[in-house]
Structure formats: structure tokens, C-alpha cells
Design a protein around this motif. Structure first.
Motif, mmCIF file in Angstrom:
data_model
loop_
_atom_site.group_PDB
_atom_site.id
_atom_site.type_symbol
_atom_site.label_atom_id
_atom_site.label_comp_id
_atom_site.label_asym_id
_atom_site.label_seq_id
_atom_site.Cartn_x
_atom_site.Cartn_y
_atom_site.Cartn_z
ATOM 1 N N SER A 171 -25.207 12.062 52.587
ATOM 2 C CA SER A 171 -26.122 13.183 52.360
ATOM 3 C C SER A 171 -26.133 13.505 50.871
ATOM 4 O O SER A 171 -25.287 13.039 50.100
ATOM 5 C CB SER A 171 -25.688 14.399 53.175
ATOM 6 O OG SER A 171 -24.373 14.789 52.828
ATOM 7 N N VAL A 172 -27.096 14.323 50.475
ATOM 8 C CA VAL A 172 -27.297 14.551 49.039
ATOM 9 C C VAL A 172 -26.134 15.281 48.386
ATOM 10 O O VAL A 172 -26.011 15.260 47.155
ATOM 11 C CB VAL A 172 -28.618 15.323 48.793
ATOM 12 C CG1 VAL A 172 -29.810 14.463 49.164
ATOM 13 C CG2 VAL A 172 -28.635 16.639 49.554
ATOM 14 N N ASP A 173 -25.265 15.912 49.176
ATOM 15 C CA ASP A 173 -24.122 16.618 48.597
ATOM 16 C C ASP A 173 -22.877 15.747 48.522
ATOM 17 O O ASP A 173 -21.822 16.226 48.089
ATOM 18 C CB ASP A 173 -23.828 17.888 49.400
ATOM 19 C CG ASP A 173 -23.480 17.595 50.855
ATOM 20 O OD1 ASP A 173 -23.845 16.510 51.353
ATOM 21 O OD2 ASP A 173 -22.867 18.469 51.503
ATOM 22 N N GLN A 174 -22.986 14.476 48.914
ATOM 23 C CA GLN A 174 -21.839 13.585 48.855
ATOM 24 C C GLN A 174 -21.897 12.732 47.590
ATOM 25 O O GLN A 174 -22.981 12.369 47.123
ATOM 26 C CB GLN A 174 -21.785 12.722 50.123
ATOM 27 C CG GLN A 174 -21.472 13.569 51.364
ATOM 28 C CD GLN A 174 -21.491 12.770 52.660
ATOM 29 O OE1 GLN A 174 -22.441 12.049 52.936
ATOM 30 N NE2 GLN A 174 -20.444 12.929 53.461
ATOM 31 N N PRO A 175 -20.748 12.396 47.011
ATOM 32 C CA PRO A 175 -20.736 11.757 45.678
ATOM 33 C C PRO A 175 -21.427 10.406 45.632
ATOM 34 O O PRO A 175 -21.908 10.008 44.562
ATOM 35 C CB PRO A 175 -19.243 11.637 45.356
ATOM 36 C CG PRO A 175 -18.529 11.776 46.660
ATOM 37 C CD PRO A 175 -19.382 12.675 47.501
ATOM 38 N N ALA A 178 -24.921 10.424 44.100
ATOM 39 C CA ALA A 178 -25.142 10.907 42.732
ATOM 40 C C ALA A 178 -25.874 9.904 41.847
ATOM 41 O O ALA A 178 -26.793 10.287 41.105
ATOM 42 C CB ALA A 178 -23.810 11.321 42.112
ATOM 43 N N ASP A 186 -35.533 13.440 45.389
ATOM 44 C CA ASP A 186 -35.445 13.504 46.839
ATOM 45 C C ASP A 186 -36.737 14.108 47.373
ATOM 46 O O ASP A 186 -37.044 15.277 47.101
ATOM 47 C CB ASP A 186 -34.239 14.360 47.224
ATOM 48 C CG ASP A 186 -34.028 14.478 48.722
ATOM 49 O OD1 ASP A 186 -34.783 13.849 49.498
ATOM 50 O OD2 ASP A 186 -33.104 15.210 49.124
ATOM 51 N N ARG A 217 -25.690 14.927 59.559
ATOM 52 C CA ARG A 217 -26.118 15.043 58.170
ATOM 53 C C ARG A 217 -27.451 14.307 57.984
ATOM 54 O O ARG A 217 -27.811 13.455 58.795
ATOM 55 C CB ARG A 217 -25.080 14.446 57.207
ATOM 56 C CG ARG A 217 -23.777 15.214 57.114
ATOM 57 C CD ARG A 217 -22.796 14.511 56.206
ATOM 58 N NE ARG A 217 -21.550 15.225 56.045
ATOM 59 C CZ ARG A 217 -21.293 16.099 55.081
ATOM 60 N NH1 ARG A 217 -22.213 16.371 54.168
ATOM 61 N NH2 ARG A 217 -20.122 16.702 55.002
ATOM 62 N N HIS A 221 -33.197 8.506 53.710
ATOM 63 C CA HIS A 221 -33.845 9.145 52.565
ATOM 64 C C HIS A 221 -35.111 8.425 52.113
ATOM 65 O O HIS A 221 -35.204 7.195 52.186
ATOM 66 C CB HIS A 221 -32.871 9.203 51.389
ATOM 67 C CG HIS A 221 -31.629 9.974 51.671
ATOM 68 N ND1 HIS A 221 -31.570 11.354 51.619
ATOM 69 C CD2 HIS A 221 -30.382 9.558 52.035
ATOM 70 C CE1 HIS A 221 -30.348 11.752 51.918
ATOM 71 N NE2 HIS A 221 -29.608 10.681 52.174
#
Length: 263
Positions: A171-175, A178, A186, A217, A221
Motif C-alpha cells: 500500500s502507499v504507506d509502506q516503504p 516509495a 497515484d 490494503r 495500483h
């Protein structure tokens, strides 16, 4: 144009033929211009992307084998025997300049994961599409990060607007996301997608609950690179059962986008 990405769960689960009807029904309802497919198959003298392209009405299609996820050995049931795992691309416009890129996997032995990179010959406004599926197992997180960097470099190096489609297993909050988010936008929040949406839901009976890093999650994408990008809408598809059966263990992500360049 309408862009879609979907992990269609290969020939897993035993009822893949019945699920195929739901996949086709979903595509016909959504009417995408471009579809990136993960966990798609090739076998019996054809490929799933080719069959889906025919059902969409003469679309173009391509397929590339990949090692993520591995096919079961031995097969779980006879129809899996000799069938390849792959990523695929289905397009309303001709697919040109196709290249299959091997992605880094220093932690995992065996065949490489891959990404398809191709130009879609949209009249007056061609663009590049990259389709891939990244590593998912938590103990191979460094492989996943290296693969994300490689895909980001492919997109950033394009002299055309570029879209990355796929099951990126983060998910976008996982490293691991990045490197991609450093060079690509996104489409989900840009198109007003529900911030709470997930694409791998524990509410689906066949969901892989052991995938603790991915379950519940948004890990599939549509990411875009290029100036003048606009995203009109982003939404899920394939998130409801059809005739009592979910078409896949993943939901599809759909985005209506453009780069302010009309055909």
C-alpha cells in the motif's frame, strides 16, 4: 481514457473456468480502454489476455511469463499442468515497442519476475504502459524494494507519458512503494477514490489471509508519470460476486485519466 489493473488469480481456486465468466462480465460492464493483468495465464495454445481481448471486441493483447507468484508444483489439479504464470496487457490501441524486462531478485533463486513495457499507439497521443507484479513475501522485502526501484526507473526514463499498472503488493504507506511514488502519481486519490478502499479484502472467501502485509490494503495500483495529468475518476470493479462467485481474490482498480492530449 479508462485504465484498469486487475490481478485475476491465475487458475487457482478450482473454479477458474466459472470465474472467467465473471472476469469477462466485469470487463464488458467497465469497458476499459487498457487493462493490465497480473496472475494471468498462458496455456492450451492461447493466453488469457488474448481471449479477453477478443471478448472486448478486437483489442490487442500481449503476455509475458513471470515467476511471481510461482505456479504450484505439483499442480493442484490437472488444468494447471503446463500452464504459465504471467503478466499481460490488453489494449484498444495497437501495442508496439514491447519489451519484457527482468526485475532484480537477489534474495530469491530461480527464474526472474518480469515487467512488460510497451507503447500504446493511441492516435495523436501515444503513451507507455508498464505492467508488473512485485514480490510479496515479507522475508523478500529487499527484493520487492529493488523491483520497485527498477520499475520506477523504467517509467521515469520514458520519453512518453507512462502508466504503471499492477499488483505491487504494498500500500502507499509502506516503504516498498516509495521509489514509485517519488516519480509517479497515484491515480486513486487524484480521482477521488475512497481512502478506505482495499483491493485484497478478507471479506472475500478465497482471500489469502496469511498475506499479513497485504490483506485489507489497497495493493493494486494505477500510477502515472507525465506532465498535464488529469484524473477524472477512480473506482473499484470486480468487488462483488457474480452468480455467487467472486471473479478473483483481488478487486480491480479503474481510473479515467488523460494528459490533456486528445486523439
Amino acid at each position: 481514457m479508462r485504465i484498469m489493473t486487475w490481478n485475476v488469480w491465475w487458475r487457482f481456486g478450482g473454479a477458474w473456468r466459472e470465474r472467467e465468466d465473471g472476469i469477462v462480465a466485469t470487463l464488458l460492464a467497465v469497458q476499459p480502454d487498457v487493462v493490465g493483468l497480473c496472475e494471468t495465464w498462458a496455456g492450451d495454445g492461447t493466453t488469457q489476455p488474448r481471449l479477453l481481448a477478443e471478448r472486448l471486441g478486437g483489442f490487442d493483447a500481449t503476455f509475458a511469463p513471470t515467476s511471481i507468484p510461482p505456479v504450484p508444483h505439483p499442480p493442484e489439479e490437472p488444468s494447471q499442468a503446463g500452464v504459465q504464470m504471467g503478466v499481460g496487457l490488453v489494449s484498444r490501441w495497437p501495442i508496439t515497442g514491447r519489451t519484457v524486462h527482468e526485475l532484480p531478485h537477489p534474495q530469491r533463486t530461480g527464474p526472474p519476475p518480469t515487467a512488460i513495457s510497451a507503447i500504446l499507439d493511441r492516435p495523436g497521443a501515444p503513451f507507455r504502459v508498464i505492467v508488473t507484479c512485485l514480490e510479496w513475501e515479507t522475508w523478500f522485502a529487499q527484493d520487492q524494494l529493488a523491483q520497485a526501484r527498477a520499475v520506477a526507473e523504467l517509467a521515469a526514463a520514458s520519453d512518453l507519458p507512462a502508466v504503471v499498472l499492477g499488483d505491487l503488493n504494498a500500500s502507499v504507506d509502506q516503504p516498498e512503494m516509495a521509489p514509485l511514488l517519488a516519480v509517479l502519481a497515484d491515480a486513486w486519490p487524484a480521482g477521488g477514490g475512497d481512502p478506505a478502499a482495499v483491493t485484497l479484502s478478507s471479506a472475500v472467501p478465497q482471500a489469502p489471509l496469511k498475506a499479513v502485509k497485504q490483506i485489507d490494503r489497497r495493493i493494486d495500483h494505477v500510477l502515472a508519470h507525465g506532465g498535464g495529468l488529469t484524473v477524472e475518476r477512480a473506482f473499484l470493479a470486480g468487488d462483488q460476486p457474480i452468480d455467487g462467485l467472486h471473479p478473483s481474490d483481488h478487486f480491480a482498480v479503474v481510473a479515467d485519466l488523460d494528459w490533456d492530449r486528445k486523439p
